[in-house]
Design a protein around this motif. Structure first.
Motif, short mmCIF file in Angstrom:
data_model
loop_
_atom_site.label_atom_id
_atom_site.label_comp_id
_atom_site.label_asym_id
_atom_site.label_seq_id
_atom_site.Cartn_x
_atom_site.Cartn_y
_atom_site.Cartn_z
N SER A 115 4.64 31.06 1.47
CA SER A 115 5.39 32.30 1.59
C SER A 115 6.80 32.07 1.08
CB SER A 115 5.43 32.76 3.05
OG SER A 115 6.40 33.76 3.24
N SER A 116 7.41 33.10 0.53
CA SER A 116 8.79 32.97 0.05
C SER A 116 9.79 32.78 1.18
CB SER A 116 9.18 34.19 -0.78
OG SER A 116 9.08 35.38 -0.02
N CYS A 117 9.36 32.97 2.44
CA CYS A 117 10.28 32.78 3.57
C CYS A 117 10.59 31.30 3.80
CB CYS A 117 9.72 33.40 4.84
SG CYS A 117 8.36 32.49 5.56
N ILE A 118 9.95 30.40 3.05
CA ILE A 118 10.24 28.97 3.20
C ILE A 118 11.62 28.61 2.67
CG2 ILE A 118 7.80 28.38 3.03
CD1 ILE A 118 8.45 27.29 0.19
N THR A 134 17.18 23.23 0.99
CA THR A 134 18.58 23.04 0.60
C THR A 134 19.56 23.79 1.50
OG1 THR A 134 18.46 24.88 -0.99
CG2 THR A 134 17.98 22.65 -1.82
N GLY A 135 19.05 24.45 2.56
CA GLY A 135 19.93 25.18 3.46
C GLY A 135 19.17 25.74 4.65
N PRO A 136 19.89 26.35 5.62
CA PRO A 136 19.25 26.91 6.82
C PRO A 136 18.31 28.06 6.50
CG PRO A 136 21.63 26.67 7.11
CD PRO A 136 21.35 26.47 5.66
N LEU A 137 17.27 28.19 7.32
CA LEU A 137 16.29 29.25 7.17
C LEU A 137 16.74 30.53 7.87
CD1 LEU A 137 13.15 27.06 7.92
CD2 LEU A 137 13.87 27.88 5.66
N GLU A 138 16.10 31.65 7.54
CA GLU A 138 16.33 32.91 8.23
C GLU A 138 15.82 32.78 9.68
OE1 GLU A 138 16.61 36.54 9.91
OE2 GLU A 138 17.66 35.90 8.10
N GLY A 278 17.36 40.96 8.28
CA GLY A 278 16.74 39.76 7.74
C GLY A 278 17.57 39.19 6.60
N THR A 279 16.94 38.42 5.73
CA THR A 279 17.62 37.80 4.61
C THR A 279 18.26 38.86 3.71
OG1 THR A 279 15.99 36.02 4.66
CG2 THR A 279 17.29 36.24 2.66
N PRO A 280 19.52 38.66 3.27
CA PRO A 280 20.19 39.67 2.44
C PRO A 280 19.47 39.96 1.13
CG PRO A 280 21.77 38.08 3.29
CD PRO A 280 20.42 37.55 3.62
#
Length: 317
Positions: A115-118, A134-138, A278-280
């Protein structure tokens, strides 16, 4: 990226895990359309993929050559944020049981659907496969994302240690036939289809939409991702990770307006800012799969029209 000497062919024995879900059923349609008939399936009553012993016994006895791993527990923001333990446990168990049992049974190749949420919440756009970890998750869907990342790393690790040929695809937000239109557990696009239809039937003045309407999302018709999965198996791909998307995104406001037009709801929109955005933004770079010769074919408008037809065929009006 490794190209193997054993690409998918018409005589291959194929197991589609999760064949009754939206993605799995679409993969089944695509396989049948292109002449693959030696397909093995089991529904949940026949095989509990949370049971390691039964999963191992099944794969050992069936002697399959290829696996499309589309089985998963999925849902929208509310479901992910509410049933956090269920999402991480069930997805970890399903993928671990199938991937390990596939290795033990000598399965030639396996495609894992992630999933793209990774990807990190505040990732640069468009998101490349190299942006993983490479950074924090949603936060709202972190447990699900962690489980899917584990599946990617399992494929990678088994390849490195045991020489298996397992790879992953990361589809963008999917919709289409056999989707979940439940307002509590569904994703944004199918939920908006249902809400707009019911608002039209009731004669409401406005459609209520979660959040600010400003986040940007990419949406892909599910038959396109099924086409990509079969394409990659046929190419003999043996490792790595591939984003699967359209390369185009829209705001949630634009999505709602398109759905309202297709459904025929002529009211306004009220945005509920108390609900999470959620994610911007989440737009996938699809250059890696395009370089192999694959692109999505279905426009957003055409796909939503087909999805609305599916909704009407399965929902009480």
């Amino acid at each position: 990226m490794t190209i193997t000497s054993n690409p998918l062919d018409r005589s291959s024995r194929i197991y589609v895990a999760g064949h009754r879900g939206m993605v799995g059923s679409s993969i089944m349609r695509r396989l049948h359309e292109t002449g693959y008939l030696n397909i093995v399936t089991r529904d949940r009553a026949e095989l509990d993929l949370l049971d390691q012993a039964k999963t191992a016994e099944f794969l050992s006895s069936e002697k399959v050559d290829f696996i499309f791993l589309a089985a998963a527990k999925t849902g929208g923001i509310q479901a992910n944020d509410t049933y956090r333990a269920d999402f991480i446990y069930e997805n970890l168990m399903i993928e671990a049981n199938i991937i390990h049992s596939a290795f033990k049974a000598g399965v030639q190749r396996l495609l894992f659907l992630g999933s793209s949420c990774i990807y990190p919440r505040d990732c640069k756009q468009p998101i490349t496969e190299g942006d993983l970890l490479t950074g924090p998750l949603e936060p709202t869907n972190l447990p699900y994302a962690v489980a899917k990342i584990a599946g990617v790393k399992m494929c990678e690790s088994y390849n490195l240690q045991y020489g298996t040929r397992y790879f992953s695809v990361m589809p963008t937000n999917l919709y289409g036939p056999n989707d979940n239109y439940d307002l509590r557990n569904g994703h944004v696009l199918p939920a908006l289809i249902r809400k707009a239809h019911e608002a039209k039937v009731r004669g409401d003045a406005n459609l209520a939409v979660w959040g600010s309407g400003m986040p940007r999302r990419e949406f892909m018709y599910v038959d396109d991702v099924a086409d990509a999965c079969v394409f990659l198996m046929e190419q003999g791909i043996g490792d790595g990770m591939f984003n699967i998307g359209t390369g185009v995104d829209v705001t949630i406001r634009e999505l709602a307006e398109t759905i309202m037009e297709i459904v025929g709801f002529q009211g306004g929109i009220i945005f509920d800012a108390s609900k999470p955005d959620g994610t911007p933004r989440k737009l996938l770079s699809v250059e890696r799969v395009r370089a192999l010769g694959w692109e999505a074919k279905t426009s957003l408008r055409d796909g939503i029209s087909k999805a609305y037809e599916d909704f009407l065929s399965r929902w009480d009006r």
